[in-house]
Motif scaffolding. Structure first.
Motif, short mmCIF file in Angstrom:
data_model
loop_
_atom_site.label_atom_id
_atom_site.label_comp_id
_atom_site.label_asym_id
_atom_site.label_seq_id
_atom_site.Cartn_x
_atom_site.Cartn_y
_atom_site.Cartn_z
N TYR A 105 0.82 -1.21 0.00
CA TYR A 105 0.00 0.00 0.00
C TYR A 105 0.86 1.26 0.00
N GLY A 106 2.11 1.14 0.38
CA GLY A 106 3.00 2.29 0.45
C GLY A 106 4.29 1.86 1.12
N ALA A 107 5.19 2.83 1.33
CA ALA A 107 6.46 2.51 1.98
C ALA A 107 6.22 1.88 3.34
N LYS A 108 6.81 0.69 3.55
CA LYS A 108 6.72 -0.06 4.80
C LYS A 108 5.27 -0.38 5.19
N ASP A 109 4.43 -0.53 4.20
CA ASP A 109 3.02 -0.87 4.45
C ASP A 109 2.63 -2.03 3.53
N LEU A 110 2.97 -3.24 3.96
CA LEU A 110 2.63 -4.46 3.21
C LEU A 110 1.65 -5.26 4.06
N ARG A 111 0.55 -5.67 3.46
CA ARG A 111 -0.49 -6.36 4.20
C ARG A 111 -0.79 -7.71 3.55
N ILE A 112 -0.86 -8.76 4.37
CA ILE A 112 -1.32 -10.06 3.91
C ILE A 112 -2.83 -10.06 4.10
N GLU A 113 -3.56 -10.03 3.01
CA GLU A 113 -5.00 -9.84 3.12
C GLU A 113 -5.75 -10.72 2.13
N GLU A 114 -7.05 -10.85 2.39
CA GLU A 114 -7.91 -11.62 1.51
C GLU A 114 -8.37 -10.75 0.34
#
Length: 351
Positions: A7-16
């Motif tokens: 989603y942005g710098a240092k914003d990684l999400r494991i999502e459905e």
């Protein structure tokens, strides 16, 4: 399904997110393994460079499912696909090109001015349970190659293109600066081409050990003067070529000073900003500074051929992590704690 979304710098999400379905000319792949690349590291830790604006070819922007080094099994094919069938084990050449710019028209499509890449600037990515890709992007894996090896074809293709641009003759000598995944790939590619005298420069003890295990002579740039050592070993001549894989300005400078007169220095690393060089050294030795970007047509096939011949061993330099540890894996790759990380993609849906 589950996916690693930036989603942005240092914003990684494991999502459905919903499973994709193949459109005309596409295939759907159940991903088995996806590699973490230097590009992923740059996109995650820095203000995203490639992903923050809509790509001119695909329109993709953040959030972006990462992962452009991956392999898996075809589970469905869209209308008009006859290149592969469900059940085929494949790796993916992720770059997408416009086909009409001057570079594409002249046969340099890998340098397309609107270049996009699956998992970077094109919707979808391999850090997900499923992905759809153009059927023309898939490369079936021979029976003797594993899906683990298939996930390495893309970074090994980056390295092979750099080595082929170096044009070192069989029996010649080469310097590789940086023993990350591309540096290891350059070592394997040189050896596949009959270049056994390969010197690898790497500050990390574990990475030096991996390179040495696979036949390289190694130097620690924190302990010795690299240029001095190269000149001693080559009796003042310098090596036949250097491939710079570290992205460190001091490594590029050492490479430039370590090659023979009129030799090439191939720059394949990613740099965080402009890099200064001593132009007088380049001029006085009539050196050739060459860039190396991605891989032209045919390189994927040659990597697969080299792998089938046993030139790309996987022992001692790969680590596996689960999808949920992707952020930790990005930190490990950036900080040199791991050499090459493959993310094991779980089977089934999001649950």
């Amino acid at each position: 399904m589950l996916a690693a979304r930036l989603y942005g710098a240092k914003d990684l999400r494991i999502e459905e997110m919903p499973e994709p379905e193949p459109g005309p000319g596409e295939v759907k792949i159940r991903v088995a393994y996806a590699g973490i690349c230097g590009t992923d590291v740059h996109e995650y830790f820095e203000a995203p460079r490639a992903t923050h604006e809509p790509n001119p070819l695909t329109g993709a922007t953040l959030p972006q499912t990462l992962g452009h080094e991956f392999a898996g099994t075809v589970v469905a094919c869209g209308e008009g696909v006859d290149r592969v069938a469900p059940g085929a084990r494949v790796c993916v050449r992720p770059i997408r090109t416009c086909g009409v710019c001057p570079r594409c028209v002249s046969g340099l499509s890998h340098l397309c001015t609107a270049l996009a890449a699956i998992g970077v600037t094109s919707p979808g990515g391999g850090l997900a349970q499923y992905v759809t890709v153009p059927a023309g992007s898939v490369h079936p894996l021979p029976d003797g190659l594993s899906l683990e090896q298939g996930a390495l074809v893309e970074p090994m293709a980056v390295a092979l293109n750099a080595v082929e641009r170096a044009r070192v003759p069989r029996g010649g000598s080469a310097l590789v600066t940086g023993a990350g995944a591309v540096g290891m790939g350059a070592l394997f590619a040189f050896r596949a081409q009959g270049v056994q005298d390969v010197l690898v420069v790497e500050p990390s003890p574990s990475r030096r050990a991996a390179a040495e295990r696979h036949g390289a002579r190694v130097l620690d740039p924190g302990a010795v003067d690299v240029v001095e050592q190269v000149m001693i070993r080559t009796r003042g001549r310098g090596v036949d070529a250097a491939v710079e894989c570290s992205g460190r300005p001091e490594a590029l400078d050492a490479a430039i000073r370590s090659v023979a007169a009129q030799a090439p220095v191939v720059m394949v690393a990613l740099y965080s900003g402009p890099v200064a060089i001593d132009a007088s050294v380049v001029r006085l030795a009539e050196l050739a500074l060459l860039g190396s970007e991605a891989y032209p047509d045919g390189v994927f096939e040659r990597v697969i051929e080299h792998m089938t011949a046993g030139h790309y061993p996987t022992d001692g330099w790969l680590d596996h992590i689960p999808l949920g540890d992707t952020v930790a894996g990005l930190h490990d790759v950036r900080d040199g704690r791991r050499l090459k990380v493959l993310v094991d993609i779980p089977e089934g849906g999001a649950g």
